[in-house]
Enzyme design. Structure first.
Site, PDB file in Angstrom:
ATOM      1  N   THR A  41       1.859  -1.475  -0.679  1.00  0.00           N
ATOM      2  CA  THR A  41       2.227  -0.392   0.659  1.00  0.00           C
ATOM      3  C   THR A  41       0.679  -0.035   1.190  1.00  0.00           C
ATOM      4  O   THR A  41       0.829  -0.078   2.334  1.00  0.00           O
ATOM      5  CB  THR A  41       3.057   0.994   0.136  1.00  0.00           C
ATOM      6  OG1 THR A  41       4.294   0.637  -0.460  1.00  0.00           O
ATOM      7  CG2 THR A  41       3.001   1.866   1.124  1.00  0.00           C
ATOM      8  N   HIS A  44      -0.401  -3.151   3.070  1.00  0.00           N
ATOM      9  CA  HIS A  44       0.582  -3.164   4.130  1.00  0.00           C
ATOM     10  C   HIS A  44       0.059  -2.139   5.347  1.00  0.00           C
ATOM     11  O   HIS A  44      -0.199  -2.349   6.527  1.00  0.00           O
ATOM     12  CB  HIS A  44       1.971  -2.859   4.106  1.00  0.00           C
ATOM     13  CG  HIS A  44       2.850  -4.078   3.383  1.00  0.00           C
ATOM     14  ND1 HIS A  44       2.854  -5.442   4.053  1.00  0.00           N
ATOM     15  CD2 HIS A  44       3.247  -4.214   2.306  1.00  0.00           C
ATOM     16  CE1 HIS A  44       3.363  -6.255   3.222  1.00  0.00           C
ATOM     17  NE2 HIS A  44       3.887  -5.498   2.010  1.00  0.00           N
TER      18      HIS A  44
HETATM   19 ZN   LIG Z   1       3.146   1.709  -4.671  1.00  0.00          ZN
END
Ligand SMILES: [Zn+2]
Ligand SMILES: [Zn+2]
Length: 349
Positions: A41, A44
């Site tokens: 994450t 990203h």
């Molecule tokens: Zn995570």
């Protein structure tokens, strides 16, 4: 203090000097952040992948959602946390006001805000979080292993979703951080055999070997069907758990699954994937999705760490101070690292 922040709605993160957080308000605690893992994450948000553009609404924001910290100060009304207590932090802050929250089902909250995504997180030496998001870590478990709690809850939930039973043969696709955790919890659930497969993943498969797994396959060069063939001679798998996000593995995964078997999907797939439904129907197979773990999984995972700390520590392959977070992100992007830990206190002095 230094903090790794998303400042603009575009690629990149910045290490900025920001004020220390204010004293914790009612129901909040101030944490001295000990270890913060770099997660997909975070990559990203750094790269500014379109599916993360919702973060625009929170800018500027300090990222980092997989962390452990010590309770340094508590706001009014906080009970059950002692000063100095080591905690892991559930990143999902629920609203307390929606229908689900009011009905006592916070796992179904529809307006949650992620710590380290939509509000300041753990790539900083100090952070204020709601006390209800703090999960006490048992004595004897150290801070860097405690920072693995969040990804381990994801793995724990995948194994629970697959309903892995003693004696099962389990195939795990994807030997990264989540796949490694899945292998551990499948073994703990009593699986007779846990096979973990990757593609060009020598370094991550080596980590699994150090964790005591021997049935490891690298599909690079052979392809998936040939790589699985020796294992399929013993029969098909009871449960297959996918943690790759690669659409090409889904059809072979179903072919490697027993009649009445369960395929659990945990990967985030960029596009819809075609599935041979007729074959699935004739074999009574099930496909189940698994994502964020319910709140009740967290204390279970924290407790599991007590007996498995040294096995889990193998997952942490790199450690960097906050000033070198960019280096840590590059390692995480590379398949060489399993989990990179950023150590914010090394910068706090
Ligand atoms: Zn995570
Ligand atoms: Zn809610």
């Amino acid at each position: 203090m230094n903090a790794l922040r998303k400042v603009n709605a575009g690629p990149g993160l910045e290490l900025q000097t920001v004020p220390q957080p204010p004293a914790p308000g009612a129901g909040e605690v101030l944490l001295k952040v000990q270890s913060t893992g770099v997660c997909g994450t975070d990559l990203h948000i750094d790269e500014w992948t379109p599916s993360y553009h919702f973060v625009s609404a929170a800018l500027p924001v300090t990222v980092g959602h997989e962390f452990s910290g010590e309770v340094a100060a508590q706001g009014a009304g906080v009970t059950g946390l002692a000063p100095g207590q080591l905690v892991a932090v559930r990143p999902s802050v629920v609203c307390g006001r929606c229908e689900a929250c009011l009905a006592g089902d916070p796992d179904a909250c529809v307006t949650r805000r992620g710590i380290g995504v939509m509000r300041d997180g753990g790539f900083a030496p100090w952070v204020v979080v709601p006390a209800r998001n703090c999960v006490p870590i048992p004595p004897g478990v150290d801070a860097e292993v405690a920072a693995l709690t969040e990804p381990l809850t994801v793995s724990h939930e995948a194994v629970r979703t697959g309903n892995v039973q003693p004696g099962d043969r389990v195939l795990v696709l994807g030997p990264g951080n989540i796949g490694q955790g899945i292998a551990i919890f499948a073994r703990a659930a009593g699986a007779r055999q846990v096979v973990v497969a990757g593609h060009g993943d020598a370094a991550r498969l080596d980590v699994l070997r150090r964790m005591g797994f021997n049935d490891l396959i690298d599909f690079a060069g052979t392809g998936m069907e040939a790589g699985l063939a020796p294992y399929l001679q013993e029969g098909k798998f009871d449960v297959v758990i996918e943690a790759t996000g690669a659409d090409a593995v889904i059809a072979p995964a179903l072919r490697a699954l027993k009649t009445h078997g369960v395929l659990v999907i945990t990967g985030i797939h960029a596009a819809p994937v075609p599935i041979d439904l007729t074959a699935m129907v004739r074999q009574h197979q099930q496909i189940r999705g698994s994502y964020r773990a319910p709140e009740r999984a967290w204390p279970e995972v924290a407790d599991f760490m007590r007996g498995h700390q040294e096995t889990l520590r193998h997952m942490i392959t790199h450690r960097v101070p906050l000033s070198r977070a960019a280096e840590g992100f590059a390692l995480a992007r590379d398949k060489v690292a399993t989990k990179v830990m950023v150590q914010p206190q090394l910068e706090a002095a």
